[in-house]
Scaffold this motif. Structure first.
Motif, PDB file in Angstrom:
ATOM      1  N   CYS A  41      -6.544  -1.035   0.448  1.00 21.08           N
ATOM      2  CA  CYS A  41      -5.615  -1.576   1.446  1.00 21.08           C
ATOM      3  C   CYS A  41      -6.404  -2.236   2.587  1.00 21.08           C
ATOM      4  O   CYS A  41      -7.305  -1.619   3.145  1.00 21.08           O
ATOM      5  CB  CYS A  41      -4.741  -0.467   1.987  1.00 21.08           C
ATOM      6  N   CYS A  97      -5.344   0.198   6.002  1.00 18.46           N
ATOM      7  CA  CYS A  97      -5.806   1.585   6.170  1.00 18.46           C
ATOM      8  C   CYS A  97      -7.068   1.859   5.350  1.00 18.46           C
ATOM      9  O   CYS A  97      -7.632   2.947   5.434  1.00 18.46           O
ATOM     10  CB  CYS A  97      -4.705   2.567   5.801  1.00 18.46           C
ATOM     11  N   ASN A 110       0.084   4.171   0.779  1.00 21.40           N
ATOM     12  CA  ASN A 110      -0.306   5.081   1.853  1.00 21.40           C
ATOM     13  C   ASN A 110       0.328   4.716   3.195  1.00 21.40           C
ATOM     14  O   ASN A 110       0.889   5.559   3.874  1.00 21.40           O
ATOM     15  CB  ASN A 110      -1.839   5.095   1.964  1.00 21.40           C
ATOM     16  N   CYS A 111       0.243   3.401   3.567  1.00 21.35           N
ATOM     17  CA  CYS A 111       0.738   3.014   4.890  1.00 21.35           C
ATOM     18  C   CYS A 111       1.859   1.980   4.833  1.00 21.35           C
ATOM     19  O   CYS A 111       2.301   1.485   5.868  1.00 21.35           O
ATOM     20  CB  CYS A 111      -0.409   2.494   5.748  1.00 21.35           C
ATOM     21  N   CYS A 119       0.845  -1.191   0.000  1.00 18.36           N
ATOM     22  CA  CYS A 119       0.000   0.000   0.000  1.00 18.36           C
ATOM     23  C   CYS A 119       0.886   1.248   0.000  1.00 18.36           C
ATOM     24  O   CYS A 119       1.767   1.374   0.839  1.00 18.36           O
ATOM     25  CB  CYS A 119      -0.891  -0.018   1.231  1.00 18.36           C
TER      26      CYS A 119
HETATM   27 ZN   LIG Z   1      -2.684   1.077   3.607  1.00 21.56          ZN
END
Ligand SMILES: [Zn+2]
Length: 202
Positions: A187, A190, A161-162, A159
């Motif tokens: 994801c 998150c 993002n995280c 992912c």
């Molecule tokens: Zn994520």
């Protein structure tokens, strides 16, 4: 990892416990030939057996992978080295699998093109033409399924993002929009949607 050293270590610890190769093999539910192969350094115990083998021999998995008893001070350093080496092995394996994926994928498209070319251009009956197109679809379906399976088994998706790394379900592997080894997915950690990239290890 030094297979010879690990082999000798297994043999020593086994004898200390008063076990024959056959007795150890029986405890693990494998053949004594497999045990002999480890002890002569021809192969390493399967990852799935390492924990049980270590327990029987009264050593840690870490000591098993290092091929010697470890002093407490050195423990952390050696654990990290072993983890790193396992990770490297996994990455090499996954890379091979992904190369295999690309080859199968290309072969799938080539055979689809060839079959359809023959069906369209050759002066043959409609029946034969339909059979050839049917075959083309079958071969393409099989190669595509193989590719999905490899995509599922080799490596992880990350992912953006995280940074969470995970293995998506077969349904997501099959149906999520993709560009090469990058897929548009949600994801599981998150819950954000985005383009998740393939990575070779956790
Ligand atoms: Zn994520």
């Amino acid at each position: 990892m030094d297979q010879q050293k690990i082999g000798k270590f297994i043999a020593n610890e086994r004898k200390e416990k008063g076990l024959t190769q056959a007795a150890l093999a029986e405890k693990l539910g494998i053949t004594d030939r497999a045990v002999s192969k480890w002890e002569t350094g021809k192969s390493l115990p399967d990852a799935s057996l390492m924990l049980e083998l270590s327990e029987i021999l009264g050593i840690s998995v870490n000591e098993l992978l290092t091929g010697e008893r470890i002093k407490v001070d050195d423990y952390k350093k050696i654990a990290e080295e072993n983890l790193l080496e396992m990770k490297k092995k996994e990455e090499i394996n996954n890379k091979k699998l992904l190369h295999f994926y690309i080859i199968i994928n290309i072969l799938g498209f080539l055979s689809l093109g060839a079959f359809i070319g023959i069906a369209v251009l050759a002066d043959i009956s409609w029946l034969l033409r339909s059979i050839i197109i049917g075959l083309a679809i079958m071969v393409f379906g099989i190669t595509t399924a193989c590719c999905f399976k490899i995509d599922h088994d080799a490596g992880y998706y990350m992912c953006p993002n995280c940074d969470h790394r995970y293995v998506p379900s077969m349904a997501l592997i099959t149906f999520a929009p993709h560009m090469g080894f990058t897929k548009y997915m949600k994801c599981p950690k998150c819950q954000k949607k985005g383009w998740h990239k393939k990575v070779l290890s956790k």
